[in-house]
Design a protein around this motif. Structure first.
Motif, PDB file in Angstrom:
ATOM      1  N   LEU A  52       0.826  -1.203   0.000  1.00  0.00           N
ATOM      2  CA  LEU A  52       0.000   0.000   0.000  1.00  0.00           C
ATOM      3  C   LEU A  52       0.862   1.255   0.000  1.00  0.00           C
ATOM      4  N   ASP A  75      -3.127   5.165  -0.444  1.00  0.00           N
ATOM      5  CA  ASP A  75      -4.096   4.129  -0.082  1.00  0.00           C
ATOM      6  C   ASP A  75      -4.537   4.268   1.376  1.00  0.00           C
ATOM      7  N   THR A  76      -3.591   4.565   2.250  1.00  0.00           N
ATOM      8  CA  THR A  76      -3.909   4.672   3.676  1.00  0.00           C
ATOM      9  C   THR A  76      -2.954   5.648   4.342  1.00  0.00           C
ATOM     10  N   ARG A  98      -3.991  -8.573  -3.124  1.00  0.00           N
ATOM     11  CA  ARG A  98      -3.296  -7.553  -3.922  1.00  0.00           C
ATOM     12  C   ARG A  98      -1.946  -8.052  -4.434  1.00  0.00           C
TER      13      ARG A  98
END
Length: 568
Positions: free
Chosen positions: A142, A146-147, A186
């Motif tokens: 990620l 994404d975060t 993913r």
């Protein structure tokens, strides 16, 4: 259809992730320091292929108060763990629950650190499982777009986990399961489909490093030695392995994290493989290649055969000297000059040899001291109190010790040690004990290696794991031939063929007959493994019973004493 050059063959895929058993776990503790702080709760979920196979959850009595800030964070109070089982009961149950599985945790170094500390404290062997950290995996998968955070609560919210983390072990473990599955989904488009690829993916790998995986494609899945070569065909690195293709691939997939080796991989243009009959041949070939090429990226290649020896000088009244080239009657090998000098000093003091370098004339009167003592300039320990004739018995005793016919110098050194202890000179006695242990180790190793090197030819067999045999033909401490007889193949014709094709070895000077000490040591360790059998030998293989042969018990007591002193 165009296939990418770095795509793995089917037989290289390893264990598919869908067939891998994961134990996702979480701990609650009284603090952040494994050892001083204790475990208050363990929660774990066993999953495979997206299916939950079982759960493990229990409070744990940490045997200490729970700090107020930890109570506020987890909600676990002292009253809650008062009747809970201690870690001595919980730990073996958890290890059994997780046996054979891959451990997964969010910030895994923290949780596994507490488990390892508990295993060490209570005498359980740490099983060394494969470990996946979901924090580390999330950072690889990620981006910050994404975060904004890699905390468990943030990732659980991002992926819509079925459980909301609340600092209780089982709930957090359930949330981590959902995070793990989302991250693995993913990884599919990135070509990560097996456990081996997952473990290789976790470390940071440069595109240039990953692009060189094709250098291992031609290597067999057999034991052997591999050589990384640079732009000018120079050998950069030499290694040995039980599976050439698998081991070399690891250098290009990230499981190798040493900066020095990554630098080597960046320079490498080709990898050569030398297939070997079995692991013993691979170890010996690696040793010889290190000596021949001295590759820049092998730490062992600087002085692969460097050794030091102790010898009596060729004088009328000899003393002990440290030399580099062995000859008959020398004691060694020693790995450093300092170790050789220390052993020589202890041996000279025990045998009553002179330690000064003044040359003594053989025509000196029998009761006359050396010239420096007469002039008052003697700095040796004897300070001129011994006459030249007093040195002769000591030289004979040293020779007999080296040849394994007497342990008189060791006995004398032990008497000196006992005298220091009786006089309550405990620090000097401890120092003398450690020095004597160095000498005893050296004498024992010298006798073991020289006994094997003295045998003109020895043939031995070791059972493999499939009902066959691995053979080694050893001549004067060197591996002259190696081969295998697979299950169902008559072994003796193989032995005869190996002996007929074996390398001719002419014995050289010194106790090891010219063989490198490291090679003799490798051969002896292999020959003394459980299950290895002697097929034939040109002369009996025997080590001296005197010398250091009877000192094993004393060495164990000395090592125990040192360990106790270091533990204080």
């Amino acid at each position: 259809m165009r296939v990418q050059s770095d795509q793995l063959a089917f037989d290289e895929l390893g264990t598919p992730l869908r067939d891998t058993t994961f134990v996702v776990f979480d701990l609650e503790t009284t603090g952040t320091r494994p050892g001083p702080d204790g475990i208050t709760e363990i929660g774990a979920v066993k999953v495979r292929g997206g299916e939950v196979l079982g759960e493990f959850a229990t409070l744990v009595d940490p045997g200490m108060p729970i700090p107020p800030q930890i109570v506020a964070l987890t909600g676990i109070t002292g009253a809650m763990v008062h009747d809970a089982p201690p870690i001595t009961r919980v730990l073996p149950a958890f290890l059994e629950f997780a046996a054979g599985a891959v451990l997964v945790a969010h910030n895994a170094p923290f949780d596994t650190g507490f488990l390892r500390a508990a295993c060490h404290e209570y005498g359980y062997p740490w099983p060394k499982p494969a470990v996946v950290c979901t924090v580390r995996l999330a950072r690889r998968v990620l981006t910050r777009q994404d975060t904004p955070s890699y905390r468990l609560s943030a990732l659980a919210a991002l992926f819509g986990a079925s459980a909301t983390p609340n600092h209780r072990a089982l709930t957090d473990a359930r949330a981590t399961v959902d995070v793990l599955h989302a991250l693995l989904e993913r990884l599919g488009p990135l070509g990560v489909h097996s456990l081996e690829e997952l473990l290789d993916y976790l470390p940071e790998v440069t595109p240039a490093q990953r692009s060189k995986r094709g250098l291992a494609a031609h290597l067999p899945e057999r034991p052997g030695v591999y050589l990384f070569r640079g732009p000018s065909e120079e050998v950069l690195y030499v290694g040995t392995t039980g599976n050439l293709r698998r081991r070399v691939r690891q250098y290009f997939t990230g499981s190798e994290s040493r900066g020095r080796i990554r630098e080597m991989v960046a320079l490498a243009q080709r990898v050569d493989g030398i297939e070997c009959a079995h692991s013993l041949e691979a170890q010996v070939r690696e040793l010889r290649l290190l000596a021949a090429h001295r590759p820049a990226y092998n730490r062992r290649s600087k002085n692969p055969h460097a050794s030091w020896w102790i010898t009596l000088t060729e004088e009328a009244f000899p003393r002990l000297s440290v030399i580099r080239t062995p000859r008959d009657g020398t004691l060694g090998p020693f790995r450093s000059q300092a170790a050789a000098k220390l052993a020589a000093d202890v041996l000279a003091g025990a045998a009553g040899l002179r330690t000064c370098t003044q040359r003594i004339s053989p025509r000196a009167p029998s009761g006359r001291p050396c010239a420096l003592a007469e002039l008052g300039r003697c700095g040796a320990p004897c300070a001129g109190r011994q006459s030249v004739v007093d040195y002769a018995p000591g030289a004979l005793a040293v020779t007999e010790l080296i040849e394994g016919r007497s342990a008189a110098p060791l006995d004398s050194a032990l008497s000196q040690l006992d005298a220091l202890s009786a006089a309550r000179h405990f620090e000097r006695a401890a120092r003398r004990r450690d020095e004597l242990a160095v000498l005893v180790h050296a004498v024992g190793r010298a006798h073991r290696l020289s006994s094997l090197a003295a045998i003109p030819e020895l043939v031995a067999a070791s059972p493999d794991s499939a009902g066959g045999w691995e053979f080694a033909v050893v001549r004067h401490g060197r591996l002259a031939s190696a081969g295998v007889a697979r299950r169902g193949v008559p072994p003796m014709p193989v032995v005869e063929a190996l002996v007929a094709a074996a390398e001719t070895v002419e014995p050289g000077p010194g106790p090891l007959r010219g063989a490198p000490a490291e090679e003799v040591g490798i051969l002896r360790r292999w020959l003394t493994r459980p299950g290895v059998r002697l097929v034939r030998t040109a002369r009996p293989w025997a080590e001296p019973a005197v010398g250091a042969g009877g000192w094993n018990g004393w060495l164990e007591r000395a090592e125990t004493a040192v360990a106790l002193e270091n533990a204080r």
